[in-house]
Design a protein around this motif. Structure first.
Motif, short mmCIF file in Angstrom:
data_model
loop_
_atom_site.label_atom_id
_atom_site.label_comp_id
_atom_site.label_asym_id
_atom_site.label_seq_id
_atom_site.Cartn_x
_atom_site.Cartn_y
_atom_site.Cartn_z
N PRO A 722 56.37 -3.30 22.74
CA PRO A 722 56.40 -1.97 22.12
C PRO A 722 56.11 -0.83 23.08
O PRO A 722 56.32 0.35 22.74
CB PRO A 722 55.31 -2.07 21.05
CG PRO A 722 54.33 -3.05 21.61
CD PRO A 722 55.15 -4.04 22.39
N TYR A 723 55.62 -1.12 24.32
CA TYR A 723 55.22 -0.08 25.25
C TYR A 723 56.32 0.21 26.26
O TYR A 723 57.14 -0.67 26.59
CB TYR A 723 53.94 -0.47 25.98
CG TYR A 723 52.73 -0.53 25.07
CD1 TYR A 723 52.12 0.65 24.65
CD2 TYR A 723 52.22 -1.74 24.64
CE1 TYR A 723 51.01 0.61 23.81
CE2 TYR A 723 51.12 -1.79 23.80
CZ TYR A 723 50.52 -0.62 23.38
OH TYR A 723 49.43 -0.65 22.55
N ALA A 724 56.31 1.43 26.76
CA ALA A 724 57.31 1.89 27.71
C ALA A 724 56.88 1.61 29.14
O ALA A 724 55.76 1.17 29.40
CB ALA A 724 57.56 3.39 27.50
N LEU A 725 57.79 1.89 30.07
CA LEU A 725 57.54 1.74 31.50
C LEU A 725 57.56 3.11 32.16
O LEU A 725 58.29 4.03 31.74
CB LEU A 725 58.61 0.85 32.15
CG LEU A 725 58.74 -0.59 31.66
CD1 LEU A 725 59.90 -1.29 32.36
CD2 LEU A 725 57.45 -1.35 31.89
N ASP A 726 56.75 3.24 33.22
CA ASP A 726 56.79 4.49 33.98
C ASP A 726 57.86 4.42 35.05
O ASP A 726 58.66 3.48 35.10
CB ASP A 726 55.41 4.79 34.57
CG ASP A 726 54.95 3.70 35.54
OD1 ASP A 726 55.78 2.82 35.89
OD2 ASP A 726 53.77 3.72 35.94
N ARG A 730 55.99 0.10 35.58
CA ARG A 730 54.74 -0.48 35.11
C ARG A 730 54.51 -0.05 33.67
O ARG A 730 54.86 1.07 33.28
CB ARG A 730 53.58 -0.03 35.99
CG ARG A 730 53.62 -0.60 37.40
CD ARG A 730 52.47 -0.10 38.23
NE ARG A 730 52.50 1.38 38.35
CZ ARG A 730 51.66 2.07 39.11
NH1 ARG A 730 50.72 1.43 39.81
NH2 ARG A 730 51.74 3.38 39.17
N ARG A 731 53.88 -0.96 32.86
CA ARG A 731 53.61 -0.65 31.47
C ARG A 731 52.62 0.51 31.36
O ARG A 731 51.62 0.54 32.09
CB ARG A 731 53.06 -1.88 30.75
CG ARG A 731 54.03 -3.04 30.64
CD ARG A 731 53.38 -4.20 29.93
NE ARG A 731 53.19 -3.92 28.50
CZ ARG A 731 52.34 -4.57 27.72
NH1 ARG A 731 51.56 -5.52 28.25
NH2 ARG A 731 52.24 -4.27 26.44
N ILE A 732 52.88 1.43 30.45
CA ILE A 732 51.99 2.56 30.22
C ILE A 732 51.60 2.57 28.75
O ILE A 732 52.26 1.95 27.90
CB ILE A 732 52.66 3.90 30.61
CG1 ILE A 732 53.97 4.08 29.81
CG2 ILE A 732 52.93 3.93 32.10
CD1 ILE A 732 54.64 5.42 30.08
N ASN A 733 50.51 3.26 28.46
CA ASN A 733 49.96 3.30 27.10
C ASN A 733 50.74 4.31 26.24
O ASN A 733 50.17 5.23 25.63
CB ASN A 733 48.49 3.66 27.13
CG ASN A 733 47.81 3.40 25.80
OD1 ASN A 733 48.23 2.52 25.06
ND2 ASN A 733 46.78 4.19 25.50
N THR A 734 52.04 4.16 26.21
CA THR A 734 52.93 5.00 25.40
C THR A 734 53.97 4.11 24.75
O THR A 734 54.60 3.28 25.43
CB THR A 734 53.63 6.06 26.27
OG1 THR A 734 52.64 6.85 26.94
CG2 THR A 734 54.51 6.95 25.41
N PHE A 735 54.12 4.27 23.45
CA PHE A 735 55.12 3.45 22.76
C PHE A 735 56.51 3.80 23.27
O PHE A 735 56.82 4.96 23.57
CB PHE A 735 55.03 3.65 21.25
CG PHE A 735 53.80 3.05 20.64
CD1 PHE A 735 53.59 1.68 20.70
CD2 PHE A 735 52.86 3.86 20.01
CE1 PHE A 735 52.45 1.13 20.14
CE2 PHE A 735 51.71 3.31 19.46
CZ PHE A 735 51.51 1.93 19.53
#
Length: 926
Positions: A722-726, A730-735
């Protein structure tokens, strides 16, 4: 052996020696014998006419004497109470056994010629002697029996004699047998000797244990009227059930002589279902890299009915050699197994050349299984396959394709025992081995001890069932101890492999209960206490001079304890979608949907008291600062380290099952047929309440089903993040949906399918495994032939159970319906972890066989890699059953294992060394 005179048929007189004059006794006996021999009935024959025998009733039995060589137990005759003279020798009885004879048409006794005639389905039995024939003549004066067949109304010769003495059966055209000397002349006989048959024109029977034959044929063919092959024996001596010793012998194939000629030969004979020790004849040939060779020569030891041993070896003229041993053992209702060891010393090129190399490879295999009835409370089993990582690629004397394509060798030896009681206690000792043939990394446990105590319900009622939260409380005790070794191929079986060994124990006490809530919800709760013992801990410090972190290993006992708590609640929901209406008969009547939702909660406390810290220098933009780094001394423990952070999470899962009710194709059946649509469709995720970011876990989806009468198997899985990538992936705390994307981001997915097709004429049963498949499994390969079939050139024994019984001879040439089978396997994997959207693997594998006739089959195994646009490992093969012979050919047309093998040889184990074999071995990849 002498036959009884006709006058003795009705009366038998026994004379016992008394204390009188011996001369008078002998005179009386001689006179009696003389009178009985030359006396006849009182009717006077007419002059010039032959004397006709007086009609008498046919008797079923005739008594007569037997040669002293035949040891038959005779019923004891009541003895006279008169004292017997100890000096006078005991008189030998005329009769020692009973003769039984019969015939269908007539039984005629000619008293003048002293001959007995039996005609049509005649049979005579005397002790261990039995003769069946159409016509039997017994000559009392010459002590001879002549048996032959009869000619029927069509002119065919039928009811040929069958001579059986002591289990040795002879089937001649006619036979002349002397009952006194035990000698016989046998004409055109067919005799089974061990696995083969001897066809002889004239056979001279010397005694019970020796036969002499001339210009005879020895064959293992089933068609004795026209054998496809035989060995012509000029002169031979037969000792039944023991041996056949011959002079010059030559092989004929369909009556055509071949260059295969032997000045003398020896054929050992043995009863059925028995084995005998003997020499294993080697195979000779040439290999380009290693010169001429002798392979598979050695000796077979039939140690006992329960165990055997075959020792074999290979030798090459460039100095390479190999040795191996194979043993099979079994004890009925106890255990069975096999053991094999192979060692090869391989030399490539010649000393002084740049491509010269010398290496050794070995392999050990052991399989042991115990009968379940042998010991219900204990069990021992073993499955061992270990050795050099390059063995299956470098071995010269076998092409085990299944093992060559497998990258892992695994072994397990275990013993377990159960102590019955309340509570029940179990323990087991296991030694395991796992070896990666690519990295040559080896992991072993020597040994693993595991014990557990059965569940105890302290609050359960003494009678009745357990119900409720309190009554269902239970606990048990488990302990596990390991001695784990990690090493490499080069250090295997050396003392250095134990330098980094690790040992430890883990004790767990789970406490759990379950109960119903609102009648429809199942609730379970559990708490687990865990204690770990270790014998090695670590201590870290920072060396400011070298600017390195130093880790010291501390020897000694230490331990830590942890605990956690979890609970879950779930239910089952049933749904039915009906499509059928009143008065209609639709094909799909209903779909049944079963859902099993569940929610779980887990809490793991932080055990930071087991953590220490050390000071270290950290270089920052502002300069050098001193910082503390935390670590736990148990970080190298076999069973993990204690949690450093507090964890509180909730798990959510949903499983689904779909079934359909459809109209049965059989109109006579009124009930609908159940069809599985989806065996399972599962979704799961988790939420960490204690986390400060990325609290949701990826959603994992998996499912599978079987279609078309369970012939098509489909399995799939996917991971949804469910999380996006920067920008750095890398996984970031944003859906992801808040970052301009979809609700979930597909990070990985895979699907595999397998399909098996066969027509009705296929003889292969479901789950049936042949010797090649079993060899694949023992070598660590697949349980199918999608990667080809294994071929072991060290043995060419064929399984007699695999032979087909063909009643219709025309089927030897063609089939009305060609039996065939086809196996397909499709696999695709997708990866998108860091925006690298790609198909990581994509392939289709297939294998199949076509039976052109019951004695001729062709097949192959191959596949196609769609990602690399290339064929996978390919093997083509065909096999021809030539009655007493078998021929097969296998070919790997391309790849680094390019090779072929041709073999033709006799099926019989006795003559299995009569073979021709040629092969091109694959290039050696060390």
């Amino acid at each position: 052996m002498a036959f009884q005179k006709s006058s003795h048929t009705f009366t038998k007189i026994h004379l016992k020696a008394l204390r009188t004059n011996q001369f008078k006794i002998l005179f009386a006996l001689s006179f009696t014998v003389f009178i009985n021999t030359f006396s006849f009935a009182q009717d006077i024959p007419k002059k010039g006419e032959p004397i006709e025998p007086k009609p008498e009733k046919t008797l079923d039995t005739v008594t007569k004497s037997l040669d002293s060589l035949v040891k038959i137990v005779i019923p004891e005759t009541p003895k006279d109470t008169t004292v017997v003279d100890s000096i006078t020798p005991k008189k030998k009885e005329f009769l020692e056994n009973i003769v039984i004879y019969k015939a269908t048409d007539y039984t005629s006794l000619n008293q003048r010629k002293q001959k007995l005639y039996l005609f049509n389905e005649a049979e005579i039995t005397y002790g261990d002697l039995n003769i069946k024939a159409g016509d039997i003549t017994i000559d009392y004066q010459k002590n001879e029996v002549y048996a032959r067949g009869i000619v029927d109304s069509t002119g065919a010769y039928t009811q040929s004699p069958v001579f059986d003495q002591g289990g040795n059966v002879v089937k001649p055209d006619s036979i002349l047998f002397n009952t006194k000397t035990q000698k016989a002349l046998i004409y055109n006989s067919i005799t089974e000797q061990g696995e083969g048959t001897v066809i002889a024109k004239i056979t001279k029977k010397e005694n019970d244990s020796v036969y002499f034959i001339k210009d005879s044929k020895y064959t293992t063919a089933e068609n004795l009227d026209d054998p496809e092959y035989y060995i012509l024996l000029k002169k031979a001596k037969i000792v039944p059930k023991k041996k056949i010793v011959t002079g010059a012998a030559q092989m004929y194939i369909y009556d055509v002589p071949t260059p295969i000629w032997m000045p003398f030969s020896f054929f050992p004979q043995r009863p059925a279902n028995t084995s005998a020790s003997g020499v294993l004849i080697p195979t000779f040939g040439q290999q380009n890299e290693r010169g001429y060779f002798l392979q598979n020569g050695g000796y077979y030891f039939a140690i006992s009915p329960h165990i055997d041993l075959a020792l074999m070896g290979d030798y090459y003229t460039n100095g390479s050699y190999g040795i191996r041993g194979e043993s099979t053992y079994a004890l009925k209702y106890k255990f069975r197994g096999n053991f094999g060891f192979r060692y090869e010393n391989l030399i490539t090129s010649e000393r002084g050349f740049p491509d010269y190399s010398k290496t050794t490879v070995y392999n050990i295999r052991w399989s042991h299984s115990q009968d379940a009835k042998a010991s219900p409370n204990s069990r021992f089993s073993a499955s061992v396959n270990l050795g050099s990582s390059t063995f299956y690629r470098a071995s010269l004397n076998q092409a085990t394709t299944g093992a060559f394509l497998n990258n892992t060798l695994a072994s397990s030896v275990s013993y377990s025992k159960t102590f019955q009681g309340e509570p029940q206690v179990d323990f087991s000792l296991t030694a395991t081995h796992s070896q990666n043939t690519q990295t040559q990394q080896i992991n072993m446990t020597l040994p693993t001890f595991q014990g557990n105590m059965g569940r105890v319900f302290p609050f359960a009622p003494k009678t009745g069932t357990k119900k409720g939260l309190i009554q269902n409380i239970s606990f048990q005790y488990n302990v596990r101890g390991e001695n784990r070794i990690q090493t490499t191929d080069s250090l295997f079986f050396k003392k250095e492999m134990f330098d980094d060994a690790k040992s430890g124990f883990q004790h767990t006490i789970p406490l759990s209960t379950n109960f119903k809530l609102f009648k429809h919800f199942s609730v379970s709760a559990s708490s687990n206490f865990n204690e770990v013992w270790t014998f090695d801990t670590v201590e870290k410090r920072y060396d400011f001079e070298t600017q390195e972190t130093i880790t010291d290993t501390i020897k000694g006992f230490d331990s830590f304890r942890t605990y956690n708590f979890s609970t879950s609640i779930g239910t089952t929901i049933y749904g039915m979608f009906n499509f059928e209406k009143k008065g209609e008969n639709k094909k799909i009547k209903a779909i049944r949907h079963v859902m099993r939702p569940a929610i779980s909660y887990n809490i793991n406390p932080a055990f930071d008291r087991y953590y220490d810290s050390y000071e270290t220098e950290v270089v920052t933009a502002d300069g050098i600062t001193i910082d503390d780094i935390e670590y736990t001394r148990f970080e190298q423990s076999l069973f993990g380290s204690p949690n450093k952070t507090f964890s509180s999470s909730m798990g959510i899962s949903l499983s689904n099952n779909f079934e359909a009710k459809v109209r049965d194709k059989d109109s006579t059946k009124t009930d609908p047929k159940k069809v599985m649509l989806l065996n399972n469709l599962n979704l799961s995720t988790a939420y960490n309440f204690a986390g400060d970011s990325l609290q949701w876990s990826p959603v994992r989806l998996n499912g599978g089903t079987q279609l078309f009468d369970r012939k098509l198997s489909v399995n799939f899985s996917a991971t949804l993040d469910p999380y996006a990538l920067d920008n750095n992936n890398r996984r970031i705390n944003t859906f992801n949906i808040n970052n301009g994307g979809s609700l979930f981001r597909l990070t990985s997915a895979n699907m595999n399918m397998s399909y098996t097709l066969s027509n009705e004429g296929s003889n292969k049963k479901d789950g049936q495994r042949d010797a090649s498949t079993e060899e694949n499994i023992r070598n660590g390969g697949r349980a199918d032939d999608l990667f080809g079939r294994s071929e072991d050139f060290t043995s060419k024994r064929f399984d007699p159970d695999a032979e087909k019984d063909n009643e219709d001879e025309n089927k030897d040439f063609y089939n009305f319906k060609l039996p065939w089978s086809l196996r397909l396997a499709y696999a695709v994997n997708y990866s998108n972890q860091r925006r690298n959207s790609e198909i990581s693997s994509h392939s289709l594998m297939f294998s199949g066989d076509i039976e052109l006739s019951p004695k001729w089959s062709v097949g192959g195994s191959s596949g196609y890699d769609f990602k690399n646009n290339a064929f996978t490992f390919t093997q083509l093969r065909f096999e021809r059953d030539l009655l007493s012979w078998r021929m097969n050919f296998s070919w790997v047309p391309f790849s680094s294992r390019s090779s072929w093998n041709f073999f033709i040889g006799i099926k019989s184990n006795l003559l299995k060394d009569l073979k021709y074999e040629q092969r091109r071995q694959p290039d050696q990849t060390l």
